[in-house]
Design a protein around this motif. Structure first.
Motif, short mmCIF file in Angstrom:
data_model
loop_
_atom_site.label_atom_id
_atom_site.label_comp_id
_atom_site.label_asym_id
_atom_site.label_seq_id
_atom_site.Cartn_x
_atom_site.Cartn_y
_atom_site.Cartn_z
N HIS A 1 -25.82 100.54 -6.51
CA HIS A 1 -24.41 100.80 -6.20
C HIS A 1 -24.17 102.30 -6.04
CE1 HIS A 1 -20.06 100.87 -6.42
NE2 HIS A 1 -20.11 101.56 -7.56
N PHE A 2 -24.72 103.10 -6.95
CA PHE A 2 -24.60 104.56 -6.82
C PHE A 2 -25.16 105.03 -5.48
CE2 PHE A 2 -24.77 105.55 -11.68
CZ PHE A 2 -23.41 105.34 -11.77
N ARG A 3 -26.34 104.52 -5.14
CA ARG A 3 -27.00 104.97 -3.89
C ARG A 3 -26.20 104.58 -2.67
NH1 ARG A 3 -31.82 107.00 -2.42
NH2 ARG A 3 -32.67 106.42 -0.38
N GLU A 4 -25.61 103.37 -2.69
CA GLU A 4 -24.78 102.93 -1.57
C GLU A 4 -23.56 103.82 -1.39
OE1 GLU A 4 -23.94 98.95 -2.68
OE2 GLU A 4 -25.97 98.22 -2.24
N GLN A 5 -23.13 104.44 -2.49
CA GLN A 5 -21.98 105.34 -2.44
C GLN A 5 -22.38 106.79 -2.15
OE1 GLN A 5 -18.66 104.43 -2.70
NE2 GLN A 5 -19.52 102.36 -2.52
N GLY A 6 -23.67 106.99 -1.85
CA GLY A 6 -24.14 108.31 -1.43
C GLY A 6 -24.76 109.16 -2.51
N ALA A 7 -24.90 108.65 -3.74
CA ALA A 7 -25.48 109.45 -4.82
C ALA A 7 -26.99 109.57 -4.65
CB ALA A 7 -25.16 108.80 -6.17
N ARG A 8 -27.51 110.78 -4.90
CA ARG A 8 -28.95 111.02 -4.81
C ARG A 8 -29.49 111.73 -6.05
NH1 ARG A 8 -27.89 107.85 -1.66
NH2 ARG A 8 -28.37 107.75 0.57
N ARG A 9 -28.61 112.05 -7.00
CA ARG A 9 -29.07 112.74 -8.21
C ARG A 9 -28.46 112.07 -9.46
NH1 ARG A 9 -27.29 116.34 -4.72
NH2 ARG A 9 -25.43 116.87 -5.95
N PRO A 10 -28.76 110.76 -9.65
CA PRO A 10 -28.21 110.07 -10.83
C PRO A 10 -28.91 110.49 -12.11
CG PRO A 10 -29.69 108.61 -9.65
CD PRO A 10 -29.58 109.86 -8.82
N VAL A 11 -28.15 110.48 -13.21
CA VAL A 11 -28.70 110.76 -14.54
C VAL A 11 -28.43 109.56 -15.43
CG1 VAL A 11 -28.63 112.27 -16.56
CG2 VAL A 11 -28.33 113.23 -14.28
N LEU A 12 -29.42 109.22 -16.25
CA LEU A 12 -29.31 108.12 -17.20
C LEU A 12 -29.14 108.68 -18.61
CD1 LEU A 12 -29.74 104.99 -17.77
CD2 LEU A 12 -32.15 105.58 -18.17
N VAL A 13 -28.13 108.19 -19.33
CA VAL A 13 -27.95 108.53 -20.75
C VAL A 13 -28.24 107.26 -21.54
CG1 VAL A 13 -26.37 109.31 -22.54
CG2 VAL A 13 -26.26 110.31 -20.25
N VAL A 14 -29.30 107.27 -22.35
CA VAL A 14 -29.78 106.06 -23.01
C VAL A 14 -30.11 106.35 -24.47
CG1 VAL A 14 -32.18 106.49 -22.34
CG2 VAL A 14 -31.44 104.14 -22.76
N PRO A 15 -29.91 105.39 -25.37
CA PRO A 15 -30.27 105.62 -26.77
C PRO A 15 -31.78 105.80 -26.95
CG PRO A 15 -28.77 103.77 -26.59
CD PRO A 15 -29.21 104.10 -25.20
N ASP A 16 -32.15 106.63 -27.90
CA ASP A 16 -33.55 106.78 -28.27
C ASP A 16 -33.86 105.64 -29.23
OD1 ASP A 16 -36.09 107.65 -28.66
OD2 ASP A 16 -35.56 109.42 -29.84
N SER A 17 -34.09 104.46 -28.67
CA SER A 17 -34.15 103.22 -29.44
C SER A 17 -35.42 102.46 -29.13
CB SER A 17 -32.92 102.36 -29.10
OG SER A 17 -33.06 101.05 -29.57
N THR A 18 -35.89 101.66 -30.11
CA THR A 18 -37.10 100.86 -29.91
C THR A 18 -36.77 99.41 -29.59
OG1 THR A 18 -37.26 100.37 -32.28
CG2 THR A 18 -38.41 102.34 -31.47
N THR A 19 -35.50 99.08 -29.32
CA THR A 19 -35.18 97.70 -28.99
C THR A 19 -35.75 97.36 -27.61
OG1 THR A 19 -33.08 98.16 -27.90
CG2 THR A 19 -33.03 97.86 -30.30
N ARG A 20 -35.96 96.09 -27.39
CA ARG A 20 -36.48 95.64 -26.09
C ARG A 20 -35.53 96.02 -24.96
NH1 ARG A 20 -39.98 91.54 -24.12
NH2 ARG A 20 -39.37 90.85 -22.04
N PHE A 21 -34.23 95.84 -25.19
CA PHE A 21 -33.24 96.13 -24.15
C PHE A 21 -33.36 97.57 -23.68
CE2 PHE A 21 -28.98 97.87 -23.19
CZ PHE A 21 -28.74 97.20 -22.00
#
Length: 361
Positions: free
Chosen positions: A187-207
């Motif tokens: 969805h981001f890419r379809e809207q023209g984004a080329r520099r996405p950043v992911l903010v994710v927990p430092d977690s050991t869960t499978r998810f």
């Protein structure tokens, strides 16, 4: 509590328990007919069934739970553990996701005749081993969480995420994490984004491990660098600080840090749970126009996302659907003897709102 009653300190006699035979006598029906009506069995007319039920309600009749347990061979109790919050057990109900998942699991279980008991996370077996649990639900266990091992060793069925797949006595319900991450990034890419950043927990869960893996694969497929900021703690404060690192280029690099110099991100996927209004405000505080400069989406069940300006796009993990599928598995196992290893993959839902739709014109 006081030792006496409200009437001169005298002890009052307990109210006699209403028996099934009392309801039958009051309704002018046989005890067998009333029992069938209350248990939704037998061939009774709707009028007779409703008469028996209304009389029981009016008289305050409650079935003898102990007798029912003896007949069924079950206590009708389900243990419930939030593994993801093992290090912060007091805050998991502050999470909109876990609050909704917990509430939906309890409500769905109760409709099927089971009561839910909240248990401490970790391997504190002495705190639950004496309870007559029919099953235990373990949500998002960490890789080193021994609660699943302890419960299975006690001979109690476990219902969890896909990390328990293939284990005897364990059953799973999970979300299609890879599809969810790809849907958001596409969805981001379809809207023209080329520099996405992911903010994710430092977690050991499978998810969270699958989120990270899906993001890595997507970036490789599109020839983009991985831009990831990991969050070490739960809560709005740590997540907002991680978002600020992602937006300003903190002390770390692209991995575990934000962009440098003019390489500002143009899209932000916040998987670590935080209040969408706070995330939006952090972006504005650092000079970003949303969605003009920055597309924003949050993995969140927080309804405030719909009421910000602009409204924030959310990726819902659909906790009510997870609860429904999980309790369905539990009932099939406990009441119908379906012991074959089984699992259900629940699709997520991307609710696209103005924060991730590029303005045109």
């Amino acid at each position: 509590m006081t030792s006496g009653s409200r009437h001169g300190g005298q002890h009052s006699s307990p109210t006699p328990r209403v028996r099934l035979v009392d309801v039958a006598r009051e309704a002018g029906l046989s005890k067998t007919t009333v029992s069938a009506a209350l248990n939704d069995t037998g061939r009774l007319s709707p009028e007779v069934r409703e008469k028996a039920r209304e009389t029981a309600r009016r008289m305050g009749y409650r079935p003898n739970a102990t007798a029912r347990q003896l007949r069924a061979g079950r206590a009708k109790l389900i243990g419930y553990v939030v593994g993801e919050m093992a290090d912060a057990p007091a805050v998991f109900l502050e999470s909109p996701y876990f609050a909704r998942l917990t509430g939906a699991t309890a409500a769905t279980a109760l409709r099927r005749g089971y009561a839910m008991v909240l248990l401490p996370a970790g391997s504190l077996q002495n705190e639950w081993s004496e309870l007559p649990l029919d099953a235990v639900v373990v949500t998002d266990p960490g890789a080193d969480d021994r609660i699943v091992d302890d419960v299975l060793a006690a001979g109690i069925p476990v219902f969890s995420d896909r990390s328990v797949e293939g284990r005897p006595g364990a059953y799973w319900v999970d979300v299609d994490t890879s599809a969810a991450v790809r849907t958001a990034l596409d969805h981001f890419r379809e809207q023209g984004a080329r520099r996405p950043v992911l903010v994710v927990p430092d977690s050991t869960t499978r998810f969270h491990a699958e989120v990270f893996a899906a993001h890595r694969e997507w970036c490789a497929e599109h020839g983009l660098p991985e831009r990831v900021v990991r969050v070490a703690e739960h809560g709005n404060g740590p997540v907002v600080r991680a978002v600020e690192t992602a937006l300003t280029g903190g002390p770390a690099g692209a991995e575990d840090g934000g962009p440098a110099g003019g390489d500002r991100p143009d899209a932000l996927l916040v998987v670590a749970e935080a209040s969408p209004p706070l995330v939006l405000e952090a972006a504005r505080r650092h000079g970003y126009d949303v969605p003009g400069d920055l597309l924003l989406a949050c993995v969140s069940e927080d309804v405030t996302a719909e009421h910000t300006e602009p409204p924030v796009t959310t990726l819902s993990l659909r906790p009510e659907a997870i609860a429904e599928a999980g309790i369905d598995h539990l009932v099939r196992v406990l009441e119908h003897g379906d012991r074959e290893p089984a699992g259900t993959l629940v699709p997520t839902r991307l609710d696209v709102r103005a924060s991730s739709v590029r303005k045109h014109g």
